[in-house]
Design a protein around this motif. Structure first.
Motif, mmCIF file in Angstrom:
data_model
loop_
_atom_site.group_PDB
_atom_site.id
_atom_site.type_symbol
_atom_site.label_atom_id
_atom_site.label_comp_id
_atom_site.label_asym_id
_atom_site.label_seq_id
_atom_site.Cartn_x
_atom_site.Cartn_y
_atom_site.Cartn_z
ATOM 1 N N LEU A 137 12.699 -1.606 -2.889
ATOM 2 C CA LEU A 137 11.848 -1.701 -2.211
ATOM 3 C C LEU A 137 12.733 -0.361 -1.939
ATOM 4 C CD1 LEU A 137 10.086 -5.134 -0.714
ATOM 5 C CD2 LEU A 137 9.664 -4.127 -2.276
ATOM 6 N N GLY A 140 10.510 3.070 -2.897
ATOM 7 C CA GLY A 140 10.019 3.926 -1.604
ATOM 8 C C GLY A 140 10.750 5.138 -1.775
ATOM 9 N N PHE A 184 4.122 3.082 -3.573
ATOM 10 C CA PHE A 184 3.986 1.847 -2.002
ATOM 11 C C PHE A 184 2.806 0.998 -1.619
ATOM 12 C CE2 PHE A 184 3.852 6.862 -1.437
ATOM 13 C CZ PHE A 184 5.057 7.001 -0.892
ATOM 14 N N ALA A 185 2.027 0.792 -3.298
ATOM 15 C CA ALA A 185 0.911 -0.179 -2.768
ATOM 16 C C ALA A 185 2.367 -1.263 -2.876
ATOM 17 C CB ALA A 185 0.045 -0.429 -3.957
ATOM 18 N N ILE A 190 5.078 -1.606 -3.026
ATOM 19 C CA ILE A 190 5.807 -2.474 -0.927
ATOM 20 C C ILE A 190 4.890 -2.883 0.006
ATOM 21 C CG2 ILE A 190 7.644 -1.304 0.691
ATOM 22 C CD1 ILE A 190 8.019 1.439 -1.761
ATOM 23 N N VAL A 191 3.602 -2.116 0.140
ATOM 24 C CA VAL A 191 3.795 -2.863 1.182
ATOM 25 C C VAL A 191 2.718 -4.065 1.231
ATOM 26 C CG1 VAL A 191 2.946 -0.466 2.304
ATOM 27 C CG2 VAL A 191 1.273 -1.925 1.055
ATOM 28 N N THR A 192 2.900 -4.481 -0.168
ATOM 29 C CA THR A 192 1.849 -6.003 -0.557
ATOM 30 C C THR A 192 3.286 -6.745 -0.869
ATOM 31 O OG1 THR A 192 1.908 -5.623 -3.049
ATOM 32 C CG2 THR A 192 -0.483 -4.975 -1.533
ATOM 33 N N SER A 212 3.105 -7.956 -5.572
ATOM 34 C CA SER A 212 3.498 -6.461 -5.562
ATOM 35 C C SER A 212 4.827 -6.602 -6.734
ATOM 36 C CB SER A 212 4.934 -7.111 -4.130
ATOM 37 O OG SER A 212 5.809 -6.244 -4.320
#
Length: 107
Positions: free
Chosen positions: A6, A10, A65-66, A68-70, A77
């Motif tokens: 992750l 990022g 980024f998607a 990471i946030v999922t 993810s």
């Protein structure tokens, strides 16, 4: 998904946002031309191509980024991260295979 993946995603995403800014909005600036090794004439001629390429880099960053946030949805993810990071890695391999000096200059 490990924290290391992750964090790497990022950082890769941030790098691609930076490249987006250089290619899409600062392509003809002196510092950007030095980074990419272009002359003022080359930068003027390739401005439209660089603008488009910058958005390609932005879309890769958004996908990372998607991913990471999922992280709460592992299948989603993982898919997003494999696609975005795999595309970034593939493009890097093509870049270096085409011009080995990019290994020294980092870009």
């Amino acid at each position: 998904m490990t924290l290391i993946v992750l964090i790497a995603a990022g950082l890769a995403g941030l790098l691609h946002v930076f490249i987006f800014l250089l290619e899409s909005f600062r392509w003809q600036d002196d510092n950007t031309r030095r980074v990419f090794g272009t002359t003022p004439e080359q930068a003027a001629t390739t401005r439209q191509l660089a603008y488009n390429q910058g958005f390609y880099n932005l879309f890769l960053a958004v996908t990372a980024f998607a991913g990471i946030v999922t992280v709460a949805w592992p299948a989603v993810s993982t898919t997003l991260l494999v696609v975005s990071l795999g595309s970034m890695l593939g493009a890097a391999v093509v870049l270096v295979a085409n011009d080995r000096s990019k290994l020294r200059h980092g870009g």
